[in-house]
Design a protein around this motif. Structure first.
Motif, PDB file in Angstrom:
ATOM      1  N   ARG A   1      -1.262  -2.242 -12.590  1.00  0.00           N
ATOM      2  CA  ARG A   1      -0.050  -2.582 -11.838  1.00  0.00           C
ATOM      3  C   ARG A   1       1.098  -2.832 -12.816  1.00  0.00           C
ATOM      4  O   ARG A   1       0.896  -3.446 -13.875  1.00  0.00           O
ATOM      5  CB  ARG A   1      -0.274  -3.823 -10.974  1.00  0.00           C
ATOM      6  CG  ARG A   1       1.004  -4.307 -10.232  1.00  0.00           C
ATOM      7  CD  ARG A   1       0.699  -5.385  -9.222  1.00  0.00           C
ATOM      8  NE  ARG A   1      -0.062  -4.830  -8.111  1.00  0.00           N
ATOM      9  CZ  ARG A   1       0.479  -4.166  -7.085  1.00  0.00           C
ATOM     10  NH1 ARG A   1       1.798  -3.971  -7.041  1.00  0.00           N
ATOM     11  NH2 ARG A   1      -0.273  -3.701  -6.131  1.00  0.00           N
TER      12      ARG A   1
ATOM     13  N   GLN B   1       5.300  -4.151 -13.054  1.00  0.00           N
ATOM     14  CA  GLN B   1       6.343  -4.905 -12.351  1.00  0.00           C
ATOM     15  C   GLN B   1       7.608  -4.939 -13.194  1.00  0.00           C
ATOM     16  O   GLN B   1       7.550  -5.072 -14.428  1.00  0.00           O
ATOM     17  CB  GLN B   1       5.892  -6.345 -12.085  1.00  0.00           C
ATOM     18  CG  GLN B   1       4.697  -6.461 -11.151  1.00  0.00           C
ATOM     19  CD  GLN B   1       4.235  -7.895 -10.990  1.00  0.00           C
ATOM     20  OE1 GLN B   1       4.352  -8.712 -11.911  1.00  0.00           O
ATOM     21  NE2 GLN B   1       3.696  -8.230  -9.815  1.00  0.00           N
TER      22      GLN B   1
ATOM     23  N   GLU C   1       7.937  -2.457  -8.313  1.00  0.00           N
ATOM     24  CA  GLU C   1       6.560  -2.581  -8.763  1.00  0.00           C
ATOM     25  C   GLU C   1       5.740  -1.445  -8.179  1.00  0.00           C
ATOM     26  O   GLU C   1       6.154  -0.777  -7.223  1.00  0.00           O
ATOM     27  CB  GLU C   1       5.966  -3.934  -8.375  1.00  0.00           C
ATOM     28  CG  GLU C   1       5.875  -4.210  -6.909  1.00  0.00           C
ATOM     29  CD  GLU C   1       5.266  -5.586  -6.629  1.00  0.00           C
ATOM     30  OE1 GLU C   1       4.465  -6.058  -7.459  1.00  0.00           O
ATOM     31  OE2 GLU C   1       5.595  -6.176  -5.592  1.00  0.00           O
TER      32      GLU C   1
ATOM     33  N   THR D   1       1.662   0.939  -8.948  1.00  0.00           N
ATOM     34  CA  THR D   1       0.436   1.103  -9.722  1.00  0.00           C
ATOM     35  C   THR D   1       0.394   2.487 -10.353  1.00  0.00           C
ATOM     36  O   THR D   1       0.951   3.450  -9.819  1.00  0.00           O
ATOM     37  CB  THR D   1      -0.809   0.907  -8.835  1.00  0.00           C
ATOM     38  OG1 THR D   1      -0.782   1.858  -7.773  1.00  0.00           O
ATOM     39  CG2 THR D   1      -0.866  -0.502  -8.278  1.00  0.00           C
TER      40      THR D   1
ATOM     41  N   LEU E   1      -0.334  -5.304 -15.435  1.00  0.00           N
ATOM     42  CA  LEU E   1      -1.442  -6.159 -15.066  1.00  0.00           C
ATOM     43  C   LEU E   1      -2.660  -5.322 -14.685  1.00  0.00           C
ATOM     44  O   LEU E   1      -2.518  -4.283 -14.030  1.00  0.00           O
ATOM     45  CB  LEU E   1      -1.083  -7.059 -13.872  1.00  0.00           C
ATOM     46  CG  LEU E   1       0.178  -7.915 -13.968  1.00  0.00           C
ATOM     47  CD1 LEU E   1       1.352  -7.177 -13.327  1.00  0.00           C
ATOM     48  CD2 LEU E   1      -0.021  -9.255 -13.279  1.00  0.00           C
ATOM     49  N   GLN E   2      -3.837  -5.775 -15.111  1.00  0.00           N
ATOM     50  CA  GLN E   2      -5.080  -5.229 -14.599  1.00  0.00           C
ATOM     51  C   GLN E   2      -5.728  -6.370 -13.812  1.00  0.00           C
ATOM     52  O   GLN E   2      -6.301  -7.308 -14.370  1.00  0.00           O
ATOM     53  CB  GLN E   2      -5.988  -4.755 -15.735  1.00  0.00           C
ATOM     54  CG  GLN E   2      -6.865  -3.564 -15.371  1.00  0.00           C
ATOM     55  CD  GLN E   2      -7.785  -3.840 -14.181  1.00  0.00           C
ATOM     56  OE1 GLN E   2      -8.483  -4.855 -14.175  1.00  0.00           O
ATOM     57  NE2 GLN E   2      -7.784  -2.950 -13.194  1.00  0.00           N
ATOM     58  N   GLU E   3      -5.578  -6.294 -12.495  1.00  0.00           N
ATOM     59  CA  GLU E   3      -5.848  -7.460 -11.663  1.00  0.00           C
ATOM     60  C   GLU E   3      -7.330  -7.792 -11.561  1.00  0.00           C
ATOM     61  O   GLU E   3      -7.705  -8.969 -11.512  1.00  0.00           O
ATOM     62  CB  GLU E   3      -5.224  -7.241 -10.284  1.00  0.00           C
ATOM     63  CG  GLU E   3      -3.695  -7.224 -10.367  1.00  0.00           C
ATOM     64  CD  GLU E   3      -3.014  -6.723  -9.110  1.00  0.00           C
ATOM     65  OE1 GLU E   3      -1.979  -7.303  -8.744  1.00  0.00           O
ATOM     66  OE2 GLU E   3      -3.517  -5.743  -8.515  1.00  0.00           O
ATOM     67  N   GLU E   4      -8.213  -6.783 -11.542  1.00  0.00           N
ATOM     68  CA  GLU E   4      -9.636  -7.064 -11.457  1.00  0.00           C
ATOM     69  C   GLU E   4     -10.134  -7.844 -12.669  1.00  0.00           C
ATOM     70  O   GLU E   4     -11.042  -8.674 -12.568  1.00  0.00           O
ATOM     71  CB  GLU E   4     -10.446  -5.772 -11.311  1.00  0.00           C
ATOM     72  CG  GLU E   4     -10.313  -5.088  -9.963  1.00  0.00           C
ATOM     73  CD  GLU E   4      -9.042  -4.254  -9.864  1.00  0.00           C
ATOM     74  OE1 GLU E   4      -8.287  -4.202 -10.858  1.00  0.00           O
ATOM     75  OE2 GLU E   4      -8.813  -3.659  -8.797  1.00  0.00           O
TER      76      GLU E   4
ATOM     77  N   ASN F   1      -8.052  -9.692 -14.502  1.00  0.00           N
ATOM     78  CA  ASN F   1      -7.118 -10.801 -14.710  1.00  0.00           C
ATOM     79  C   ASN F   1      -6.432 -10.707 -16.075  1.00  0.00           C
ATOM     80  O   ASN F   1      -6.283 -11.698 -16.792  1.00  0.00           O
ATOM     81  CB  ASN F   1      -7.838 -12.147 -14.574  1.00  0.00           C
ATOM     82  CG  ASN F   1      -6.856 -13.299 -14.393  1.00  0.00           C
ATOM     83  OD1 ASN F   1      -5.761 -13.118 -13.850  1.00  0.00           O
ATOM     84  ND2 ASN F   1      -7.244 -14.485 -14.844  1.00  0.00           N
TER      85      ASN F   1
ATOM     86  N   THR G   1      -3.026  -9.485 -18.319  1.00  0.00           N
ATOM     87  CA  THR G   1      -1.589  -9.257 -18.214  1.00  0.00           C
ATOM     88  C   THR G   1      -1.021  -8.968 -19.593  1.00  0.00           C
ATOM     89  O   THR G   1      -1.373  -9.641 -20.570  1.00  0.00           O
ATOM     90  CB  THR G   1      -0.874 -10.480 -17.617  1.00  0.00           C
ATOM     91  OG1 THR G   1      -1.456 -10.794 -16.354  1.00  0.00           O
ATOM     92  CG2 THR G   1       0.624 -10.197 -17.415  1.00  0.00           C
TER      93      THR G   1
END
Length: 580
Positions: free
Chosen positions: A83, A85, A98, A100, A129-132, A134, A136
């Protein structure tokens, strides 16, 4: 400055996976792992945005943002969703855009997102960000430009080139990151292709941990990628990308030394197809230094900074350049064949830009109403003709066979020619024909520069005639300020040519002998008619500032590449004024 490293756990897992036969790792991952073996103090988790962030090619409503996601071995065949932003504040409470993107092996897990429909004259912050996981990235800063025609008070460009990793720390990048510049203009040689121990290596290379990786000259796709990853691990370079948007062009070392359209000095048949090597180099450049173009090989483009600056970025290296002339080809048993050399030099069919790019540049300049037309390109534009006698003496010392006698002869030649030139400028009527011939028998200092393509330079100058013109140049590792004149002596503009980030200049050729370097600096300014300033021994950048009435080139130098404790000095300020 400590280099950031990925943990030992990564190489341990890689070895375990290979041993178990669970997955066959590509050369991509094997090469990555090599960077981090033996790191006993590594952290317990993988830094997933190891190579930082960057932004490129700002316009009035768009900017490209960049990062690289650092995969571990179990992700080598996977696509990783990232992701991005863009916000108006560093805390990302006011996100304006923002989305992906997918990082994968196809482009070495790099992401370059052209963020469009942004407000003009904006200051923005961005992150990935790679959210899975966590994870940044650091927060980058960037801008959009004013609209074409908007009134702009000032534009500041930090101009640099020639960053050689083994040659020393990238303190110049750190200095630019902390400068007042709006944009960093990089004129090429962002990486070097040489092997371990090659050009730029010195006594500090090993102690500073700056040995080239891979250890061989880079040829394969993975070689080029690994070299960019090494350079982008440098904290000073990361900071420059994080704090300033880049507008960049390639020169030769992103491919190989003294490249031209279908070959290079540093390429032979044993290294495979030159065109295939060029394709690989261009692909990886696009992965790590993205630019806005309809073609991965067409890097020339322009940027409008309101009503003030039209920055026209050119490719003088690989898109159309004919092979460079060589002085060695014109020596005969009777001496140097000046007639044959002049015939070859003035061949109207020889190209540097080529007709397609030249036509584009003509239209880019003619269609602009900006106060300043600024050409960002790789090589020296100004006429740099030096007495043949001096060039031969410099070549003798720089050939690697220098002795005390050849140094003494060079210094004596400098003194004699400078004295004769001074007498000539003062109108001394007692100068003999032989003495005048010594200073008037001149040849181009650098056949790899525009001096080696004078007919096409006249075509370019005709395009620029009547405009307020500044050219920017890199390539030589030294700092120059030259008045631009056409063959008839008409003033065209001014050139600000930057020193290198780290590659050695004349001080590398002459063993840091201060007397010789000072003599060459003084002699060049005296003997080269259009040269106004020359620094042959320091590393730095040019801060080019434009207002409605003036263009100035401030030459800024760092005092060391051996320590992160450095200072910056400003030696020379070339100011060009225009009538408003």
């Amino acid at each position: 400055m400590e280099e950031r490293k990925i943990l030992t756990r990564r190489s341990f897992l890689a070895k375990s996976v290979i041993a178990s036969g669970g997955i066959i790792l590509s050369s991509h991952i094997v090469a990555c792992v090599r960077d981090f073996e033996g790191d006993a103090d590594a952290p317990d988790s993988v830094p997933r945005f190891l190579h930082g962030v960057g932004s490129f090619d700002p316009t009035a409503n768009a900017v490209i943002i960049w990062t690289r996601f650092t995969p571990i071995e179990t992700e080598v065949s996977e696509s990783i969703r990232i992701r991005w932003q863009v916000a108006e504040d560093e805390g990302f409470s006011a996100i304006v855009k923002e989305g992906t993107e997918i990082a994968s092996m196809i482009n070495d897990f790099t992401i370059a997102k052209d963020v469009t429909r942004l407000p003009s004259k904006g200051k923005f912050y961005y992150r990935f960000l790679q959210e899975e996981l966590n994870e940044t990235s650091v927060v980058g800063e960037t801008i959009t430009l004013p609209n074409s025609g908007d009134v702009v008070d000032s534009v500041k460009l930090a101009v640099c080139s020639c960053s050689n990793y083994p040659a020393g720390l990238f303190n110049v990048y750190d200095a630019m990151a902390n400068s007042e510049a709006d944009v960093i203009v990089h004129l090429g040689d962002y990486i070097y292709e040489y092997e371990e121990g090659g050009f730029g290596t010195n006594e500090n290379t090993v102690p500073l941990g700056r040995v080239h990786d891979p250890s061989t000259e880079i040829l394969s796709l993975e070689d080029y990628r690994l070299r960019y990853r090494q350079y982008r691990s440098d904290e000073a370079l990361q900071l420059a990308h994080q704090k300033k948007p880049f507008i960049a062009v390639w020169d030769d070392h992103e491919l190989t030394n003294d490249a031209y359209i279908d070959g290079a000095e540093n390429h032979d048949s044993s290294e495979g197809s030159f065109q295939a090597r060029r394709q690989r180099a261009v692909q990886v450049y696009n992965e790590y230094m993205p630019f806005r173009s309809n073609s991965s090989e067409i890097i020339y483009r322009n940027f409008e900074f309101g009503n003030l600056v039209n920055l026209v970025m050119l490719d003088t290296r690989i898109i159309a350049r004919d092979q460079q002339l060589s002085f060695n080809d014109f020596f005969t048993a009777a001496g140097f064949d000046f007639a044959a050399f002049e015939t070859a030099l003035l061949n109207p069919e020889r190209n540097l830009l080529g007709p397609t790019q030249l036509s584009w540049a003509r239209n880019a300049v003619a269609g602009s109403s900006a106060q300043w037309q600024v050409l960002g390109q790789q090589v020296l534009t100004g006429r740099m003709f030096v007495p043949a006698e001096l060039l031969i003496a410099i070549g003798t010392v720089a050939s690697g066979n220098a002795t005390a006698e050849t140094f003494a002869q060079l210094q004596q030649t400098i003194i004699e020619l400078s004295t004769l030139k001074a007498r000539s400028l003062q109108g001394d009527p007692t100068l003999t024909p032989t003495e005048l011939a010594r200073i008037n028998t001149v040849v181009p200092y650098n056949l790899d520069a525009w001096d080696g393509y004078p007919i096409e330079r006249e075509r370019l100058f005709a395009t620029l005639n009547g405009k307020n013109v500044i050219t920017l140049a890199g390539d030589t590792h030294n700092a120059w300020n030259t008045e631009l004149k056409d063959a008839a002596g008409n003033r065209i503009g001014e050139e600000f040519a930057c020193p290198s980030v780290s590659s050695p200049g004349f001080e590398g050729l002459f063993g840091n002998d201060p007397a010789t370097i000072a003599g060459i600096e003084q002699a060049f300014v005296l003997l080269i008619d259009d040269l106004q300033y020359f620094d042959a021994a320091r590393r730095g950048y040019v801060l080019a500032e434009f207002t409605s009435g003036t263009a100035s080139g401030s030459y800024r130098f760092v005092d060391t590449l051996a320590s992160t404790s450095y200072s910056v000095t400003e030696q020379h300020n070339a100011v060009v004024s225009v009538s408003v």
